[in-house]
Design an enzyme around this catalytic site. Sequence first.
Site, PDB file in Angstrom:
ATOM      1  CD  GLU A   1      20.287  -2.341  34.192  1.00  0.00           C
ATOM      2  OE1 GLU A   1      21.485  -2.368  34.533  1.00  0.00           O
ATOM      3  OE2 GLU A   1      19.365  -2.738  34.910  1.00  0.00           O
TER       4      GLU A   1
ATOM      5  CB  CYS B   1      16.842  -4.050  38.690  1.00  0.00           C
ATOM      6  SG  CYS B   1      15.582  -4.497  39.889  1.00  0.00           S
TER       7      CYS B   1
ATOM      8  CD  GLU C   1      17.778  -9.681  44.805  1.00  0.00           C
ATOM      9  OE1 GLU C   1      17.411 -10.474  45.679  1.00  0.00           O
ATOM     10  OE2 GLU C   1      17.381  -8.501  44.730  1.00  0.00           O
TER      11      GLU C   1
ATOM     12  CE  LYS D   1      29.872  -0.455  49.390  1.00  0.00           C
ATOM     13  NZ  LYS D   1      29.474   0.740  48.592  1.00  0.00           N
TER      14      LYS D   1
END
Length: 497
Positions: free
Chosen positions: A397, A287, A253, A178
């Site tokens: 982040e 990331c 992750e 997905k």
Amino acid sequence: MAELLIPPAQQLIDGEWAPARDKGELPVTDPATGQTIQAVARAGRADVDDAVAAARRAFPGWAATSPSERGALLRRWAELIGRHVEELAAHEARDVGKPLSGGRMNGYIAQGIVDYFAGAADKLTGVTLPTRSPGYLGYTVQEPYGVCAVVIPWNVPSVLTAANVAPALAAGNTVVLKPSEVAPLAPLALAELARRAGFPPGVLNVLTGEGAEAGAALTSHPGVNHISFVGSTTTGRAIMRAAAENLVPVKLELGGKSPNVLFADADMDVAIPAIVGSITENAGQNCYAGSRLLVEASVKDEVVERIAAAMRAVRLGPWDADLDMGPLISEAQYRRVLGFLEEAPRQGARLVTGGGPAREWAREWAGERAGGRPDGWFVEPTVFDDVDPGSRLYREEVFGPVLAVQAFSGTAQAVEMMNDTDFGLLACVWTNDVSRALRLAGEVRSGQVSVNQFADAGVIGFPFNMQKDSGFSRGGGHGAMREYTQEKAVAIRLLDR
Ligand code: NAD
């Protein structure tokens, strides 16, 4: 060579392109213009049921295929990716908004990853165990889980498709993928290439749809045996809760807040462009982006000045202008990043360069082509100095081209500041002192460390490891084959001895 077109509003289930059962659709837009590129299917629960059922049917046959045959199919897939890399690059670049050359680089990385796991497929072994006497035999085998659900984000869709689908298939699992609803085109293109490579129906299925809908239905589906998730820490927590209900293993992750730790003795001509690239590549939406710069106090002013000059020289434009940096992926992301930019000075940070929207900037660089595109989500490459370690900019982040700078004095303080984060993805150390580099590599609490380069260039099969809130996984490298298998232990007594 057939063109790499993606059938509008269709997804790949059981080897066939088909619309969503309820014919639902979602638009995919170019973030430089806001214009719709094409529609994709909007998968609902019934589509998830179909895809999982197809993957379950395909599993026994696929798991029984010889590992060499699985490797040969993966190799054929890799070859097709290589042949169609320009089209794949265009799908990813347009969808995500990154420069075409960035899409091309990711296409080649995806090809390399699939090729790596083509070679790894028939090299997955267990161990023979020592026994108390010659009358016994003990050994382990690595077996596939069954159906793997793979859910990925939008920032590097080709690479993340390859990195998660290829080891799962190589190890004998079947997959339901997905991709993100905002960047599903490259994963769909890769699935079409896998279909052409000759994978049996149901071995790789791709559902397009929204996270809360298709993603949640897939990751809570009782027919799924393993979940591999790449995305934000918040969604990762939700997925782990869903996995707990069905007691299936999860590979996570998640996000990062990676430091570049720059000592005064470093080669600045190598370090500074790499540090700028680490926060502007993909508009900082990686990331592992180098979003914190910890710099030795004695050289801070000079370094910040050089970095600011390099940030001001970054060329912004839409994907097909193929400059240095594109827009952010969406309006939501744009508003989020601008929120950080507005808040940072109130929390004590000193703005050095950038700090706001950059549509005019993009128009200037891309000339006429960007002139008719006033709606892109462009943000200026930004540097904040003296960032308070308690501030949101330092701790969270941002996922944009925003660098937070802080000075340190001495190795001990560098170590302390490097580890002062909830995340643990990557740390980059810049120094010519090998003992110091090794000390930092040893003391950092992150899954990956690089020295005198940003990330893992030049190393084959570098494990994409995480610690702390960045997740846990054995992604990348040969370890990924183990991530997608479970170990069975066998003990035998040899009766005729
Ligand atoms: P996200 O968490 O919003 O979405 C990721 C995927 O999860 C998408 O496919 C989405 O549709 C799906 N999803 C959302 N809610 C869900 C739910 N409740 N159940 C199941 N699926 C759901 O992340 P994003 O905004 O697409 O991507 C950005 C994030 O990804 C950043 O935090 C970035 O650091 C992270 N990321 C991590 C890595 C890594 O390897 N560690 C790599 C790339 C990106």
